[in-house]
Design a protein around this motif. Structure first.
Motif, PDB file in Angstrom:
ATOM      1  N   ARG A  12       0.830  -1.202   0.000  1.00  0.00           N
ATOM      2  CA  ARG A  12       0.000   0.000   0.000  1.00  0.00           C
ATOM      3  C   ARG A  12       0.863   1.250   0.000  1.00  0.00           C
ATOM      4  O   ARG A  12       0.415   2.316  -0.389  1.00  0.00           O
ATOM      5  CB  ARG A  12      -0.905   0.022   1.235  1.00  0.00           C
ATOM      6  CG  ARG A  12      -2.014  -1.023   1.158  1.00  0.00           C
ATOM      7  CD  ARG A  12      -3.103  -0.759   2.147  1.00  0.00           C
ATOM      8  NE  ARG A  12      -3.710   0.546   1.942  1.00  0.00           N
ATOM      9  CZ  ARG A  12      -4.356   1.207   2.905  1.00  0.00           C
ATOM     10  NH1 ARG A  12      -4.485   0.698   4.105  1.00  0.00           N
ATOM     11  NH2 ARG A  12      -4.883   2.398   2.659  1.00  0.00           N
ATOM     12  N   VAL A  13       2.098   1.117   0.476  1.00  0.00           N
ATOM     13  CA  VAL A  13       3.008   2.259   0.567  1.00  0.00           C
ATOM     14  C   VAL A  13       4.220   1.988  -0.312  1.00  0.00           C
ATOM     15  O   VAL A  13       4.786   0.901  -0.281  1.00  0.00           O
ATOM     16  CB  VAL A  13       3.464   2.495   2.027  1.00  0.00           C
ATOM     17  CG1 VAL A  13       4.442   3.661   2.113  1.00  0.00           C
ATOM     18  CG2 VAL A  13       2.271   2.714   2.947  1.00  0.00           C
ATOM     19  N   THR A  14       4.594   2.996  -1.085  1.00  0.00           N
ATOM     20  CA  THR A  14       5.811   2.928  -1.889  1.00  0.00           C
ATOM     21  C   THR A  14       6.683   4.114  -1.518  1.00  0.00           C
ATOM     22  O   THR A  14       6.218   5.252  -1.512  1.00  0.00           O
ATOM     23  CB  THR A  14       5.490   2.984  -3.396  1.00  0.00           C
ATOM     24  OG1 THR A  14       4.628   1.891  -3.725  1.00  0.00           O
ATOM     25  CG2 THR A  14       6.758   2.908  -4.234  1.00  0.00           C
ATOM     26  N   LEU A  49       0.789  -1.434  11.721  1.00  0.00           N
ATOM     27  CA  LEU A  49      -0.540  -1.591  11.124  1.00  0.00           C
ATOM     28  C   LEU A  49      -0.674  -2.861  10.275  1.00  0.00           C
ATOM     29  O   LEU A  49      -1.754  -3.154   9.777  1.00  0.00           O
ATOM     30  CB  LEU A  49      -0.880  -0.365  10.267  1.00  0.00           C
ATOM     31  CG  LEU A  49      -0.963   0.965  11.012  1.00  0.00           C
ATOM     32  CD1 LEU A  49      -1.243   2.099  10.044  1.00  0.00           C
ATOM     33  CD2 LEU A  49      -2.015   0.913  12.113  1.00  0.00           C
ATOM     34  N   GLY A  50       0.424  -3.588  10.112  1.00  0.00           N
ATOM     35  CA  GLY A  50       0.379  -4.805   9.306  1.00  0.00           C
ATOM     36  C   GLY A  50       0.163  -4.531   7.828  1.00  0.00           C
ATOM     37  O   GLY A  50      -0.523  -5.288   7.143  1.00  0.00           O
ATOM     38  N   VAL A  51       0.758  -3.457   7.338  1.00  0.00           N
ATOM     39  CA  VAL A  51       0.593  -3.022   5.948  1.00  0.00           C
ATOM     40  C   VAL A  51       1.894  -3.293   5.188  1.00  0.00           C
ATOM     41  O   VAL A  51       2.985  -3.032   5.691  1.00  0.00           O
ATOM     42  CB  VAL A  51       0.256  -1.507   5.906  1.00  0.00           C
ATOM     43  CG1 VAL A  51       0.244  -0.989   4.489  1.00  0.00           C
ATOM     44  CG2 VAL A  51      -1.069  -1.246   6.596  1.00  0.00           C
ATOM     45  N   ALA A  52       1.768  -3.807   3.971  1.00  0.00           N
ATOM     46  CA  ALA A  52       2.944  -4.055   3.143  1.00  0.00           C
ATOM     47  C   ALA A  52       3.429  -2.754   2.501  1.00  0.00           C
ATOM     48  O   ALA A  52       2.632  -1.864   2.201  1.00  0.00           O
ATOM     49  CB  ALA A  52       2.604  -5.071   2.054  1.00  0.00           C
ATOM     50  N   TRP A  53       4.757  -2.668   2.300  1.00  0.00           N
ATOM     51  CA  TRP A  53       5.329  -1.503   1.637  1.00  0.00           C
ATOM     52  C   TRP A  53       6.489  -1.956   0.775  1.00  0.00           C
ATOM     53  O   TRP A  53       6.995  -3.063   0.922  1.00  0.00           O
ATOM     54  CB  TRP A  53       5.739  -0.437   2.651  1.00  0.00           C
ATOM     55  CG  TRP A  53       6.976  -0.747   3.430  1.00  0.00           C
ATOM     56  CD1 TRP A  53       7.079  -1.589   4.507  1.00  0.00           C
ATOM     57  CD2 TRP A  53       8.290  -0.240   3.205  1.00  0.00           C
ATOM     58  NE1 TRP A  53       8.367  -1.625   4.949  1.00  0.00           N
ATOM     59  CE2 TRP A  53       9.132  -0.809   4.174  1.00  0.00           C
ATOM     60  CE3 TRP A  53       8.822   0.635   2.277  1.00  0.00           C
ATOM     61  CZ2 TRP A  53      10.489  -0.524   4.240  1.00  0.00           C
ATOM     62  CZ3 TRP A  53      10.178   0.934   2.341  1.00  0.00           C
ATOM     63  CH2 TRP A  53      10.992   0.351   3.325  1.00  0.00           C
ATOM     64  N   GLU A  54       6.896  -1.091  -0.149  1.00  0.00           N
ATOM     65  CA  GLU A  54       8.026  -1.376  -1.027  1.00  0.00           C
ATOM     66  C   GLU A  54       8.879  -0.126  -1.176  1.00  0.00           C
ATOM     67  O   GLU A  54       8.417   0.985  -0.923  1.00  0.00           O
ATOM     68  CB  GLU A  54       7.550  -1.847  -2.397  1.00  0.00           C
ATOM     69  CG  GLU A  54       6.829  -0.768  -3.194  1.00  0.00           C
ATOM     70  CD  GLU A  54       6.368  -1.226  -4.559  1.00  0.00           C
ATOM     71  OE1 GLU A  54       6.818  -2.295  -5.028  1.00  0.00           O
ATOM     72  OE2 GLU A  54       5.557  -0.509  -5.171  1.00  0.00           O
ATOM     73  N   VAL A  83       9.822  10.431  -1.998  1.00  0.00           N
ATOM     74  CA  VAL A  83       8.394  10.578  -2.259  1.00  0.00           C
ATOM     75  C   VAL A  83       7.705   9.344  -1.698  1.00  0.00           C
ATOM     76  O   VAL A  83       8.185   8.225  -1.877  1.00  0.00           O
ATOM     77  CB  VAL A  83       8.111  10.700  -3.772  1.00  0.00           C
ATOM     78  CG1 VAL A  83       6.616  10.713  -4.051  1.00  0.00           C
ATOM     79  CG2 VAL A  83       8.772  11.942  -4.332  1.00  0.00           C
ATOM     80  N   THR A  84       6.606   9.562  -1.016  1.00  0.00           N
ATOM     81  CA  THR A  84       5.824   8.457  -0.481  1.00  0.00           C
ATOM     82  C   THR A  84       4.497   8.397  -1.208  1.00  0.00           C
ATOM     83  O   THR A  84       3.801   9.406  -1.315  1.00  0.00           O
ATOM     84  CB  THR A  84       5.554   8.669   1.031  1.00  0.00           C
ATOM     85  OG1 THR A  84       6.782   8.917   1.694  1.00  0.00           O
ATOM     86  CG2 THR A  84       4.890   7.459   1.641  1.00  0.00           C
ATOM     87  N   LEU A  85       4.185   7.214  -1.732  1.00  0.00           N
ATOM     88  CA  LEU A  85       2.893   6.973  -2.362  1.00  0.00           C
ATOM     89  C   LEU A  85       2.070   6.084  -1.428  1.00  0.00           C
ATOM     90  O   LEU A  85       2.607   5.160  -0.832  1.00  0.00           O
ATOM     91  CB  LEU A  85       3.056   6.247  -3.697  1.00  0.00           C
ATOM     92  CG  LEU A  85       4.008   6.835  -4.733  1.00  0.00           C
ATOM     93  CD1 LEU A  85       4.052   5.956  -5.977  1.00  0.00           C
ATOM     94  CD2 LEU A  85       3.623   8.250  -5.093  1.00  0.00           C
ATOM     95  N   VAL A  86       0.800   6.373  -1.308  1.00  0.00           N
ATOM     96  CA  VAL A  86      -0.134   5.510  -0.589  1.00  0.00           C
ATOM     97  C   VAL A  86      -1.205   5.103  -1.577  1.00  0.00           C
ATOM     98  O   VAL A  86      -1.850   5.968  -2.186  1.00  0.00           O
ATOM     99  CB  VAL A  86      -0.748   6.215   0.642  1.00  0.00           C
ATOM    100  CG1 VAL A  86      -1.830   5.356   1.279  1.00  0.00           C
ATOM    101  CG2 VAL A  86       0.336   6.556   1.670  1.00  0.00           C
ATOM    102  N   ASP A  87      -1.348   3.800  -1.744  1.00  0.00           N
ATOM    103  CA  ASP A  87      -2.309   3.259  -2.705  1.00  0.00           C
ATOM    104  C   ASP A  87      -2.125   3.875  -4.093  1.00  0.00           C
ATOM    105  O   ASP A  87      -3.083   4.198  -4.788  1.00  0.00           O
ATOM    106  CB  ASP A  87      -3.740   3.437  -2.205  1.00  0.00           C
ATOM    107  CG  ASP A  87      -3.995   2.684  -0.904  1.00  0.00           C
ATOM    108  OD1 ASP A  87      -3.398   1.597  -0.723  1.00  0.00           O
ATOM    109  OD2 ASP A  87      -4.767   3.170  -0.069  1.00  0.00           O
ATOM    110  N   GLY A  88      -0.841   4.082  -4.478  1.00  0.00           N
ATOM    111  CA  GLY A  88      -0.519   4.563  -5.817  1.00  0.00           C
ATOM    112  C   GLY A  88      -0.596   6.062  -6.026  1.00  0.00           C
ATOM    113  O   GLY A  88      -0.297   6.552  -7.106  1.00  0.00           O
TER     114      GLY A  88
END
Length: 82
Positions: free
Chosen positions: A7-9, A33-38, A58-63
């Protein structure tokens, strides 16, 4: 088997101290929060470099672009909890 879709890039580059600081915040929040990121590097992708070279990290959330230069922990948490 693949894990959940991130969800986070975090878009940055090696050797960027602001990117390292952003990574710490992202790791903490996503872990809690148990959220995947890359993590992606502008050095590996000409399109990312063209779009974000002057704004890293830069941080993206859900693209979608969420933050740049700094990651606000409370704001990131709120975006992921909504």
């Amino acid at each position: 088997m693949h894990g959940p879709e991130p969800r986070v890039t975090l878009i940055g580059r090696p050797g960027c101290h602001l990117c390292d600081e952003a990574k710490v915040v992202i790791e903490r929040v996503t872990s809690e929060l148990g959220v995947a990121w890359e993590e992606r590097s502008i050095d590996d992708d000409a399109e990312l470099r063209s779009a974000y070279a002057e704004q890293i990290p830069v941080t993206l959330v859900d693209g979608r672009r969420h933050d740049f230069w700094r990651v606000d922990e409370a704001r990131l948490r709120a975006a992921l909890e909504s």
